[in-house]
Enzyme design. Structure first.
Site, PDB file in Angstrom:
ATOM      1  N   THR A 184      62.056  16.681  74.997  1.00  0.00           N
ATOM      2  CA  THR A 184      60.907  15.852  74.640  1.00  0.00           C
ATOM      3  C   THR A 184      59.606  16.632  74.526  1.00  0.00           C
ATOM      4  O   THR A 184      58.563  16.045  74.216  1.00  0.00           O
ATOM      5  CB  THR A 184      60.705  14.757  75.695  1.00  0.00           C
ATOM      6  OG1 THR A 184      60.497  15.380  76.967  1.00  0.00           O
ATOM      7  CG2 THR A 184      61.906  13.829  75.766  1.00  0.00           C
ATOM      8  N   LYS A 185      59.631  17.922  74.763  1.00  0.00           N
ATOM      9  CA  LYS A 185      58.385  18.675  74.867  1.00  0.00           C
ATOM     10  C   LYS A 185      57.853  19.145  73.508  1.00  0.00           C
ATOM     11  O   LYS A 185      58.575  19.182  72.515  1.00  0.00           O
ATOM     12  CB  LYS A 185      58.580  19.870  75.798  1.00  0.00           C
ATOM     13  CG  LYS A 185      58.956  19.488  77.222  1.00  0.00           C
ATOM     14  CD  LYS A 185      57.887  18.595  77.856  1.00  0.00           C
ATOM     15  CE  LYS A 185      58.130  18.341  79.330  1.00  0.00           C
ATOM     16  NZ  LYS A 185      59.250  17.450  79.612  1.00  0.00           N
TER      17      LYS A 185
END
Length: 309
Positions: A184-185
């Site tokens: 998700t980064k």
């Protein structure tokens, strides 16, 4: 009736260059920690303008290595903000620390200075600061910890590319900045992370302890001229070349990715500001933000499920 499109929580940006970088490693015959891992450390250090970066298997692993390096005694009091992911507390907890919960500042959801000061007065052995959503923790927090002689570990899982009073967030003057490259980064390798520091001893420790405490250099497992020693009881938290190759490919276009995020954030903030009762975190947006999250704060009695729907 008007139809609303669903917005994905985390839709990764994967290009054909990313795919080709990973495929090259798969075809190259060396999959684990090796050349790509060394190169991503060098390129991350250059991007962050930081002397030392150690690639690891997760941001959590980077936190664990920082705490192992500090060598705090069992029961040591470690301040952790309440508004964070469990890893911020679990890393010191698994090292035997006693967790002291610190309040969050509602404007940023970073640690509250007043709550930190009260805990410092009661006695802390270390503090985890969390750059929530990519908003760097204030200079005041760093100053108060430094004046108290308390080491700071930076949970920078949301903050790759963020800048503060020190320049790029990169562990300058602290016991390391732990970055996450989770799916998700802003920069993703699927799983993975890095520890950035200006402390050469911490970097040397982390390099060995991420792989069972071995002094062996990356990719040198079968080199007869390499002498391997065990310097201490390390962890298994090295980064494979498969993941490192994806991280490198993402890093090469990271500035473009960030520019797109900033444009989206500005658009959202402009539109959301027109809705009565809704506020945003951070309350004041600045150039140093990594724009990992734009958090919306709803009125106290709002139906969150209805908003999600």
């Amino acid at each position: 009736a008007e139809e609303w499109a669903s917005i994905s929580l985390a839709d990764p940006s994967i290009t054909e260059d990313d795919v080709a970088a990973v495929a090259a490693v798969l075809r190259g015959g060396w999959l684990t920690t090796g050349r790509e891992s060394v190169l991503v450390e060098q390129e991350l250090a250059e991007y962050l303008d930081c002397p030392h970066v150690v690639a690891v298997s997760s941001g959590t692993a980077a936190l664990e290595l920082s705490f192992a390096y500090l060598g705090l005694p069992p029961g040591a009091r470690v301040g952790v903000p309440t508004w964070t992911f469990p890893a911020s507390a679990f890393a010191p907890y698994h090292g035997g620390a006693s967790i002291v919960l610190l309040d969050a500042d509602p404007d940023t959801m970073n640690v509250s200075v007043s709550s930190l000061d009260a805990a410092l007065e009661d006695g802390l052995d270390a503090v985890v600061i969390v750059h929530f959503g990519g908003t760097p923790v204030s200079e005041t927090v760093h100053e108060h910890c430094r004046d108290a002689g308390v080491p700071v570990i930076e949970d920078a899982a949301h903050a790759f590319g963020a800048s503060d009073h020190r320049g790029k967030v990169a562990g300058t003057g602290t016991a390391g900045a732990a970055f996450s490259f989770y799916a998700t980064k802003n920069l993703t390798s699927g799983e993975g992370g890095a520890l950035a520091t200006d402390d050469p001893e911490l970097a040397q420790f982390a390099t060995a302890y991420r792989l069972h405490g071995l002094t062996r250099k990356a990719g040198a497992a079968w080199d007869p001229d390499v002498v391997t020693d065990i310097v201490g009881p390390g962890y298994k938290s090295n980064l494979s070349d498969i993941l490192a190759a994806l991280a490198r490919s993402q890093l090469h276009r990271f500035d473009d990715l960030q520019a797109r995020r900033r444009a989206a954030v500005q658009q959202y903030r402009g539109q959301l500001a027109r809705i009565d009762g809704v506020s945003m975190v951070p309350r004041h947006h600045d150039e140093g933000n990594a724009d990992h999250l734009l958090t919306v704060a709803l009125p106290a009695h709002a139906d969150r499920r209805a908003v999600f729907g």
